[in-house]
Structures are given as C-alpha cells and as structure tokens.
Write a protein that holds these residues in place. Structure first.
Motif, PDB file in Angstrom:
ATOM      1  N   ASN A   9       0.473  -7.403 -15.733  1.00  0.00           N
ATOM      2  CA  ASN A   9      -0.404  -7.117 -14.112  1.00  0.00           C
ATOM      3  C   ASN A   9      -1.138  -8.562 -13.492  1.00  0.00           C
ATOM      4  OD1 ASN A   9      -2.202  -6.927 -16.407  1.00  0.00           O
ATOM      5  ND2 ASN A   9      -1.758  -5.867 -17.196  1.00  0.00           N
ATOM      6  N   ARG A  57      -1.724  -8.368  -4.012  1.00  0.00           N
ATOM      7  CA  ARG A  57      -2.797  -6.896  -3.024  1.00  0.00           C
ATOM      8  C   ARG A  57      -1.734  -6.266  -4.682  1.00  0.00           C
ATOM      9  NH1 ARG A  57      -0.314  -3.438   1.036  1.00  0.00           N
ATOM     10  NH2 ARG A  57       2.119  -3.659   0.874  1.00  0.00           N
ATOM     11  N   PRO A  58      -3.148  -5.697  -4.862  1.00  0.00           N
ATOM     12  CA  PRO A  58      -2.566  -4.482  -6.931  1.00  0.00           C
ATOM     13  C   PRO A  58      -1.116  -3.611  -6.005  1.00  0.00           C
ATOM     14  CG  PRO A  58      -4.596  -3.635  -4.974  1.00  0.00           C
ATOM     15  CD  PRO A  58      -4.277  -4.757  -4.197  1.00  0.00           C
ATOM     16  N   MET A  78      -1.092  -1.552 -11.792  1.00  0.00           N
ATOM     17  CA  MET A  78      -2.732  -1.322 -12.611  1.00  0.00           C
ATOM     18  C   MET A  78      -2.753   0.147 -13.812  1.00  0.00           C
ATOM     19  SD  MET A  78      -4.370  -0.543  -8.523  1.00  0.00           S
ATOM     20  CE  MET A  78      -5.376   0.315  -9.549  1.00  0.00           C
ATOM     21  N   ASP A 108      -4.108  -6.646 -10.042  1.00  0.00           N
ATOM     22  CA  ASP A 108      -4.508  -5.500 -10.346  1.00  0.00           C
ATOM     23  C   ASP A 108      -5.749  -4.737 -10.941  1.00  0.00           C
ATOM     24  OD1 ASP A 108      -1.893  -5.131  -9.454  1.00  0.00           O
ATOM     25  OD2 ASP A 108      -1.090  -6.522 -10.516  1.00  0.00           O
TER      26      ASP A 108
END
Length: 270
Positions: free
Chosen positions: A32, A16-17, A22, A36
């Motif tokens: 990243n 998950r981001p 980000m 992201d």
C-alpha cells in the motif's frame, strides 16, 4: 496448472486511496502507499475496529469456501480479489478439492503486480487472474469461460466488494447479469458493509471516502438481502459475518468486542 496469459503493463495511481490497498493496510500488509495508510488512519478515528472487520471478512471467505468445497463445488469466480494474503481462496478450496478451478478478478493494478502469488496452486487444479472491473461483467464472463466450465456449478464470490458500487452504477443488476450466465447449482457468496448498526460513524466514513474519490454505498439488511432474490439462502441465511458457520474456522481476535457492521450470506441458484 497455472495461468499462462501475458499480463498487461502495471500502472498504479498513488495519488488517491484504493480499497484493495486500504484493505491490505488494515490486514498489516506492505503493498500500500501513504495515501492508503492516511485514509485508513482516518477510518480508524471513526471506528478503531476496522482492521477487525477486514479480518472478519477474510475469515468469512475461508469458511464459505470450505463449506462450498465440502458440498461439491469445484469452480470459483472471485471478483474483488484484493492483494494476496495467505491462504488465498484457491488454497482453501484445494485443501478439500485439489482439482478446484479458480478465476480471480480485480481492477487494481497492484493486485496484477502480485498475480503470480495468486496462481500458485495444486497441480491438479487451475487458477487464473483477470484484470477487470465488476462494472464490466461481460469482460469478466468472457475471461472466466476460458478456465471455468459454465456447464457445471460455479461459486461467484463478492467479498467486501459491492459496497464500493453505487445504486447508480447498477450494483444489483451487475450481480443479476453475472448470475444469469451461471448454471443451476451455482452459488452467490457475499459480504457487505452496512450503516444499520453505526449510522453516524458510517455517514462520516462515507463522506471522507467520497472526498477522496472512493464510493461507499452502505446498504441495509433488506438491500443486501435483495442481491439474493430468486436464490435459496444457505442456513443460517443473512447473518453478521462472523456468526455464519463459525465452526468452519478459527475466530478472529476481537470479533466479539463490539458490533461488526456488515452482513454475509450464501445463496444457491435453483
């Protein structure tokens, strides 16, 4: 001087981001993951100026740090540090005050993986990195005391961080708890995203991030200003970030091409 504490093992969740990664993607970094970048691109569909906003926040940090260092501050506690980019806060501070002492803090393991880059500073000064979450202020304060002298002023830096902490998690109380331990003459430095200027886009962004497990608590000017209750605001007070002492740094390309939906300010503890 650099920190010598052993770092814990790095375990990075790539499912998950994460806001720090980000932010790195918005700034053109390489630290990243696809999750992201995917969320970052969704944010760009809502507002293509998000990368400009990220750079504006970074530029505010540079200007604020210069202002503080030139006004005698020699200690900095930077929470929500993010993945290292040049120059880092300690480099800006030590340009003016080579003996400045800086403690960085973040909760993303990928920042930990790059902590060595955060610890390269002037020999006269000191830098340290803490792996901790702003929601655990006691752990942050305990770690910071090992490097910083709480008998002298400290600049508490919370750049683009508190909009990831909800009211239910006690965002204002967390700031008050951190400030309570800092002596007279200390400063609070903050930027924060808002929905005041772009309500529809902001609501859509909040929903997308919530679905991905990321809290986005956008606050109004009044709610942002409340973080500074009891502090003396440095002129010009609460301002759109790129309009806060622009003479202390270079403008970010594109910053005047539309609204920057955020606020920035510095407040001094009497």
């Amino acid at each position: 001087m650099t920190g010598q504490n052993p770092m814990p093992a790095v375990q990075i969740d790539t499912t998950r981001p994460h806001p720090a990664r980000m932010y790195d993607w918005y700034l053109g970094g390489k630290d990243n993951y696809p999750v992201d970048e995917e969320m970052g691109r969704q944010m760009l569909t809502l507002d293509p100026r998000v990368p400009v906003m990220a750079r504006v926040n970074r530029a505010f940090m540079h200007r604020a740090t210069r202002w503080l260092a030139r006004n005698g501050v020699r200690q900095f506690l930077d929470i929500g540090t993010g993945i290292p980019t040049q120059p880092n806060l300690h480099q800006v501070a030590q340009e003016t005050a080579p003996g400045a002492r800086v403690v960085y803090c973040d909760n993303d393991p990928i920042v930990l993986a790059h902590a060595a880059a955060l610890l390269r500073g002037a020999d006269e000064g000191a830098t340290e990195y803490l792996q901790a979450d702003v929601r655990d202020p006691d752990a942050i304060l305990e770690g910071a005391r090992k490097i910083l002298d709480f008998g002298h002023p400290v600049a508490l830096s919370l750049i683009a961080l508190l909009h990831f902490v909800s009211d239910e998690e006690g965002a204002h109380d967390l700031v008050r708890r951190l400030l309570a331990e800092l002596p007279s003459g200390s400063y609070l430095v903050m930027t924060h995203a808002t929905a005041d200027f772009t309500p529809e886009e902001s609501e859509a962004a909040t929903e997308k991030l919530r679905a991905a497990g990321v809290t986005l608590a956008l606050r109004s000017r009044a709610e942002f200003t409340r973080f500074f209750d009891g502090l003396d605001l440095v002129e010009p007070g609460v301002e759109v970030p790129h309009r806060w002492h622009p003479e202390l740094g270079e403008p970010v390309p594109g910053q005047d091409d539309g609204v920057i939906p955020g606020y920035g300010a510095i407040g001094r503890k009497a």
